[in-house]
Enzyme design. Structure first.
Site, PDB file in Angstrom:
ATOM      1  N   ARG A  26       0.810  -1.221   0.000  1.00  0.00           N
ATOM      2  CA  ARG A  26       0.000   0.000   0.000  1.00  0.00           C
ATOM      3  C   ARG A  26       0.842   1.270   0.000  1.00  0.00           C
ATOM      4  O   ARG A  26       0.552   2.219  -0.732  1.00  0.00           O
ATOM      5  CB  ARG A  26      -0.944  -0.010   1.200  1.00  0.00           C
ATOM      6  N   LYS A  31       1.694  25.561  -3.284  1.00  0.00           N
ATOM      7  CA  LYS A  31       0.476  24.875  -2.851  1.00  0.00           C
ATOM      8  C   LYS A  31       0.675  23.376  -3.048  1.00  0.00           C
ATOM      9  O   LYS A  31       0.377  22.811  -4.102  1.00  0.00           O
ATOM     10  CB  LYS A  31      -0.737  25.394  -3.619  1.00  0.00           C
ATOM     11  N   GLU A  67       4.435  40.595  -7.793  1.00  0.00           N
ATOM     12  CA  GLU A  67       3.101  40.398  -8.365  1.00  0.00           C
ATOM     13  C   GLU A  67       2.454  41.747  -8.632  1.00  0.00           C
ATOM     14  O   GLU A  67       2.483  42.631  -7.779  1.00  0.00           O
ATOM     15  CB  GLU A  67       2.248  39.587  -7.387  1.00  0.00           C
ATOM     16  N   ASP A 104      -1.042  38.895 -12.466  1.00  0.00           N
ATOM     17  CA  ASP A 104      -2.069  38.158 -11.748  1.00  0.00           C
ATOM     18  C   ASP A 104      -3.447  38.339 -12.370  1.00  0.00           C
ATOM     19  O   ASP A 104      -3.932  39.456 -12.545  1.00  0.00           O
ATOM     20  CB  ASP A 104      -2.108  38.619 -10.287  1.00  0.00           C
TER      21      ASP A 104
END
Length: 300
Positions: free
Chosen positions: A106, A141, A203, A224
């Site tokens: 697993r 992220k 940004e 952005d």
């Protein structure tokens, strides 16, 4: 033309990750199901097969999983990390004491399915923009504790890595600008604070902010949530600022690099790349990637 070598994970990192996963899975008493039903003398052979097309990532983690459970288990790889495989492909063959094969199964599959899923999903984005010079990039992220592995999988899928953490590059975002009260001043402060080897990115949310940023010469400007028309105009503004045109623009080492981000989907990335931006960053290739279906079949 220089051919990029495939990425590799340090053996120490692999072993650390696998040990943590096995410790979590084995708990306080080990694999009680296998210990109760499988005799210590029993052996098994198993094939690890993919059930859908994809890009493989994580074979060394799988190998290490079986080795740490039972060093005598033989783990034979039939493909390599980064290979594209068809449904039904056998990617590895495992043989040895059955207890070890079953107890490691697993954890080995979890690493392979998760990382191969990221590599496969990244490849779909990368393939969409292969006709351009743009690169699809991951972000911070990621699942806590798995960032280095996930970024490894992104590279195997044809993507590029953004910064690994808060300490290896400067990214001045909208909240930094709001507190520091200025784009150019924030860039200059970052240059003064960091060493000459640290890249500085900022940004911006519009062309006016972009022009202010260019006055302080950051290494990269992150555009952005801008649509293709605005991105195309941003490329023109950048070229004008550096006095570049046509074929001079793409290869000029002096100019600021441009990164598009926000609302990046498989349906939108092609149009974004065709504007002339250098990078397109998205969290989707790590956070939204489905696992690749891989199974382990005992053949005894």
């Amino acid at each position: 033309m220089t051919v990029a070598l495939r990425p590799e994970l340090p053996a120490l990192m692999v072993e650390e990750q696998v040990r943590a996963a096995l410790t979590e899975d084995l708990g306080r008493a080990g694999d009680i199901t296998t210990l109760a039903t499988i005799g210590p003398e029993m052996t098994a052979t198993a094939d690890m097969r993919v059930r859908e097309a994809g890009v493989i990532a994580g074979l060394e983690l799988a190998r290490t999983t079986f080795r740490l459970i039972d060093p005598a288990i033989r783990f034979e790889t039939l493909v390599a990390d980064g290979d594209r495989v068809a449904p039904g492909t056998t990617i590895a063959r495992i043989s040895g004491r059955a207890r070890g094969v079953l107890s490691a199964e697993r954890v080995a599959l979890n690493f392979l399915m998760h990382l191969s899923g990221i590599a496969t999903y990244t490849a779909k984005f990368a393939d969409e923009i292969a006709h351009t010079a743009a690169k699809v990039c991951c972000t911070r992220k990621t699942i806590p504790g798995l960032r280095a592995l996930e970024k490894y999988a992104v590279r195997l899928g044809g993507g590029s890595n953004h910064r690994y953490g808060l300490d290896d590059a400067v990214l001045i975002k909208d909240n930094h600008i709001a507190v520091s009260r200025g784009v150019a001043s924030a860039i200059r402060a970052a240059r003064a604070y960091c060493g000459h080897l640290v890249k500085v990115e900022v940004e911006v949310d519009g062309l006016a902010q972009m022009r202010e940023a260019l006055s302080a010469s950051p290494d990269v400007i992150l555009l952005d949530n801008m649509g293709p028309d605005v991105l195309r105009e941003a490329v023109a503004v950048n070229a004008e600022h550096w006095g570049l045109s046509g074929g001079d623009y793409a290869g000029d080492p002096r100019r600021t690099r441009l990164e598009a981000s926000g609302n990046v989907r498989i349906e939108t990335i092609r149009a974004m790349a065709e504007t002339g931006v250098d990078y397109i960053s998205t969290s989707k290739i790590t956070m939204a990637a489905p696992t690749l279906d891989i199974g382990l079949d005992i053949s005894l």
